[in-house]
Design a protein around this motif. Structure first.
Motif, PDB file in Angstrom:
ATOM      1  N   CYS A   1      -2.562  -7.154 -12.308  1.00  0.00           N
ATOM      2  CA  CYS A   1      -2.833  -7.184 -13.346  1.00  0.00           C
ATOM      3  C   CYS A   1      -4.505  -7.521 -13.742  1.00  0.00           C
TER       4      CYS A   1
ATOM      5  N   THR B   1       1.050  -1.219 -14.565  1.00  0.00           N
ATOM      6  CA  THR B   1       2.628  -1.143 -13.651  1.00  0.00           C
ATOM      7  C   THR B   1       3.023  -1.757 -12.662  1.00  0.00           C
TER       8      THR B   1
ATOM      9  N   ALA C   1       3.119  -5.815 -13.308  1.00  0.00           N
ATOM     10  CA  ALA C   1       4.301  -6.075 -13.989  1.00  0.00           C
ATOM     11  C   ALA C   1       5.497  -6.159 -13.027  1.00  0.00           C
TER      12      ALA C   1
ATOM     13  N   GLU D   1       5.496  -8.881 -19.499  1.00  0.00           N
ATOM     14  CA  GLU D   1       5.594  -8.334 -20.821  1.00  0.00           C
ATOM     15  C   GLU D   1       4.178  -8.035 -21.615  1.00  0.00           C
ATOM     16  N   ALA D   2       3.206  -9.088 -21.605  1.00  0.00           N
ATOM     17  CA  ALA D   2       2.046  -9.112 -22.303  1.00  0.00           C
ATOM     18  C   ALA D   2       1.325  -7.840 -21.861  1.00  0.00           C
TER      19      ALA D   2
ATOM     20  N   GLU E   1       2.086  -5.190 -20.128  1.00  0.00           N
ATOM     21  CA  GLU E   1       2.789  -4.030 -20.573  1.00  0.00           C
ATOM     22  C   GLU E   1       2.398  -3.593 -22.051  1.00  0.00           C
ATOM     23  N   ARG E   2       2.604  -4.457 -22.736  1.00  0.00           N
ATOM     24  CA  ARG E   2       2.380  -4.315 -24.187  1.00  0.00           C
ATOM     25  C   ARG E   2       0.966  -4.068 -24.624  1.00  0.00           C
ATOM     26  N   ASP E   3       0.082  -4.959 -24.137  1.00  0.00           N
ATOM     27  CA  ASP E   3      -1.449  -4.951 -24.331  1.00  0.00           C
ATOM     28  C   ASP E   3      -2.315  -3.922 -23.456  1.00  0.00           C
ATOM     29  N   GLY E   4      -1.814  -3.688 -22.229  1.00  0.00           N
ATOM     30  CA  GLY E   4      -2.564  -3.021 -21.454  1.00  0.00           C
ATOM     31  C   GLY E   4      -3.883  -3.593 -21.189  1.00  0.00           C
TER      32      GLY E   4
END
Length: 175
Positions: free
Chosen positions: A108, A114, A117, A156-157, A159-162
């Motif tokens: 991350c 990908t 996460a 989750e963060a 994946e949502r925010d990149g």
């Protein structure tokens, strides 16, 4: 003359172009940055964690937390990996899961959304499953339930925010 490039025959090197340790095992001798990325030979890197250190479980948790707090999750993963490889068989899933969490944070921080996460979720599942199977939600004082919540929320963060995360600010509290 031995150069600092791969394939040379300087200390720790052989003609087969692979870095070797004193016992002849393949070991990458390139310096690494704080996130474990290889740097060019001769570059200044951060000190690497020695491999194969036998620590007590509380020492493992303390050292890994220190490295996580310093923004060095790759290095924390190596500490967990030592515990995984040298600890009692029944604890190996716990330490392997924690190593996966540290590698997930590493990915991350490197921007690999990908992979990061996926590893965070895999490590969270392993920690949760181990705690459930062993009936020990707080082995060695660790808050596994909190670590599981942290890992899933971070997955989750990202994946949502990149993008990337700051490894030190995003590090979990193990205890």
């Amino acid at each position: 003359m031995g150069s600092s490039r791969r394939g040379s025959t300087g200390p720790g090197r052989t003609n087969d172009a692979r870095d070797r340790d004193g016992e002849g095992r393949a070991r990458n001798a390139r310096p690494r940055d704080g996130l474990g990325r290889p740097l060019p030979y001769g570059a200044a890197g951060v000190p690497r964690q020695p491999e194969g250190i036998a620590r007590t479980p509380p020492e493992t948790v303390e050292e890994a937390q220190r490295l996580l707090d310093e923004g060095k999750p790759f290095h924390a993963h190596e500490v967990f990996e030592d515990a995984w490889k040298s600890g009692p068989e029944q604890e190996r899933p716990l330490w392997r899961g924690l190593a996966q969490l540290a590698v997930g944070l590493t990915h991350c921080a490197r921007g690999n959304v990908t992979g990061g996460a996926r590893l965070l979720r895999r490590g969270a599942g392993a920690a949760e499953e181990w705690a459930s199977a062993q009936g020990q939600p707080r082995p060695y004082g660790m808050d596994l339930a909190g670590v599981v919540v942290w890992a899933r929320a971070l997955a989750e963060a990202v994946e949502r925010d990149g993008g990337t995360v700051d490894a030190a600010r995003s590090a979990p509290r193990l205890r």
